[in-house]
Scaffold this active site. Structure first.
Site, mmCIF file in Angstrom:
data_model
loop_
_atom_site.group_PDB
_atom_site.id
_atom_site.type_symbol
_atom_site.label_atom_id
_atom_site.label_comp_id
_atom_site.label_asym_id
_atom_site.label_seq_id
_atom_site.Cartn_x
_atom_site.Cartn_y
_atom_site.Cartn_z
ATOM 1 N N ASP A 1 2.521 38.655 -33.411
ATOM 2 C CA ASP A 1 3.900 39.094 -33.534
ATOM 3 C C ASP A 1 4.739 37.842 -33.774
ATOM 4 O O ASP A 1 4.542 36.818 -33.102
ATOM 5 C CB ASP A 1 4.378 39.764 -32.248
ATOM 6 C CG ASP A 1 3.762 41.131 -32.018
ATOM 7 O OD1 ASP A 1 2.857 41.519 -32.775
ATOM 8 O OD2 ASP A 1 4.196 41.816 -31.068
ATOM 9 N N HIS B 1 -4.686 36.708 -33.206
ATOM 10 C CA HIS B 1 -5.877 37.433 -33.626
ATOM 11 C C HIS B 1 -6.343 36.957 -34.998
ATOM 12 O O HIS B 1 -5.602 36.301 -35.729
ATOM 13 C CB HIS B 1 -5.572 38.934 -33.674
ATOM 14 C CG HIS B 1 -5.135 39.503 -32.349
ATOM 15 N ND1 HIS B 1 -5.884 40.432 -31.665
ATOM 16 C CD2 HIS B 1 -4.032 39.276 -31.593
ATOM 17 C CE1 HIS B 1 -5.262 40.743 -30.543
ATOM 18 N NE2 HIS B 1 -4.129 40.059 -30.474
ATOM 19 N N SER C 1 5.614 30.052 -29.168
ATOM 20 C CA SER C 1 5.435 28.851 -29.978
ATOM 21 C C SER C 1 5.318 29.241 -31.442
ATOM 22 O O SER C 1 5.997 30.149 -31.885
ATOM 23 C CB SER C 1 4.225 28.041 -29.518
ATOM 24 O OG SER C 1 4.284 26.747 -30.059
#
Length: 296
Positions: A98, A161, A262
């Site tokens: 995200d 991911h 981050s």
């Protein structure tokens, strides 16, 4: 206007934000927050999360758990199954996390393979990855390809991911600083990503195409974990910086997580282009199209 909105507007003031998040003892503050965020005390947890909510739009409705032992436990939360569908099309590379899309575009053909952290602020991949043979081979493969900067804010889901079916072949950990990586700092600190702690993930798709992901740590809880490497990569890490791997991932399978918000830098060789609607400022979710193979 409620107090939370007022605090969020105050935090967006560029000069104040830069002062509060960068003109401080960053390393000491980061070590302190790493300790403080793990305190398992209901009062500390609740007070910390109340402050967090005041400055961000924290949404826990998708979290697998409904209660947390500590602030850190909430930072690294997992999601309910199925809330991030993975685009399964063979010509699509999905977002690994995200994020808010930052600078993106074409990697330079010049010897340093120049890209941008913000408008007017270029940085060379030679500085980001170093001068060793593996880095130089990857840079040669990436020239003329595509790059995307993905910024994870503190309130977002912090796991990342695999953007496609691939193998993680090697990790190089680079020690460094813990500058904030928000847009305000990116417009003021040259070569910021090259200064901060980061891990270069050397990847290869099933058809042999090389890819590169670079998770970049930042101020406060500057630590990252990789499923393939059973140690926390942070300022306290004292192990080898070259970490051979042979970890196979299916598209969308979890590779690791940040212990705070981050940035992840994504680099591909020629043959890919940005997916529709992917541009600076675009909000994207893990599993949504990020890059597509260009027609032959």
């Amino acid at each position: 206007m409620n107090i939370s909105r007022q605090l969020q507007r105050l935090a967006l003031n560029e000069d104040l934000n830069f002062l509060l998040t960068n003109r401080v003892p960053r390393a000491a503050l980061t070590r302190f927050m790493g300790w403080f965020s793990r305190i398992r005390n209901p009062w500390v947890r609740d007070a910390s999360m109340a402050v967090w909510r005041a400055f961000t739009e924290l949404d826990l409705s998708e979290a697998k758990k409904t209660s947390f032992h500590s602030l850190h436990d909430c930072f690294v939360r997992e999601l309910k199954p199925g809330v991030r569908p993975i685009d399964a099309r063979a010509d699509v590379m999905v977002s690994p996390c995200d994020a808010i899309v930052g600078a993106c575009g074409r990697i330079g053909d010049d010897p340093t393979a120049q890209v941008f952290q913000a408008k007017g602020f270029p940085y060379p991949l030679t500085d980001l990855l170093g001068p060793d043979a593996r880095a130089l081979e990857m840079i040669d493969a990436l020239r003329g390809g595509s790059y995307v900067t993905l910024r994870l804010t503190s309130s977002m889901y912090h796991h990342f991911h695999a953007p496609d079916s691939l193998t993680l072949e090697h990790v190089t950990f680079h020690c460094g600083d813990t500058w904030n990586v928000n847009p305000i700092a990116l417009k003021r600190i040259e070569h910021l990503f090259c200064k901060n702690e980061r891990a270069a993930l050397y990847l290869r798709q099933d058809d042999g195409t090389p890819l590169l992901l670079v998770p970049v740590a930042a101020i406060l809880v500057a630590s990252m974990r990789l499923r393939a490497v059973d140690v926390a990569l942070n300022a306290q890490y004292r192990g080898p910086h070259e970490l051979p791997c042979n970890a196979r991932y299916g598209k969308g399978q979890e590779m690791g997580w940040f212990e705070h918000g981050s940035t992840i830098l994504v680099f591909t060789p020629p043959g890919f282009h940005l997916a529709d609607s992917v541009d600076a400022g675009h909000r994207i979710r893990m599993g949504e199209p990020l890059l597509k193979r260009s027609p032959a």
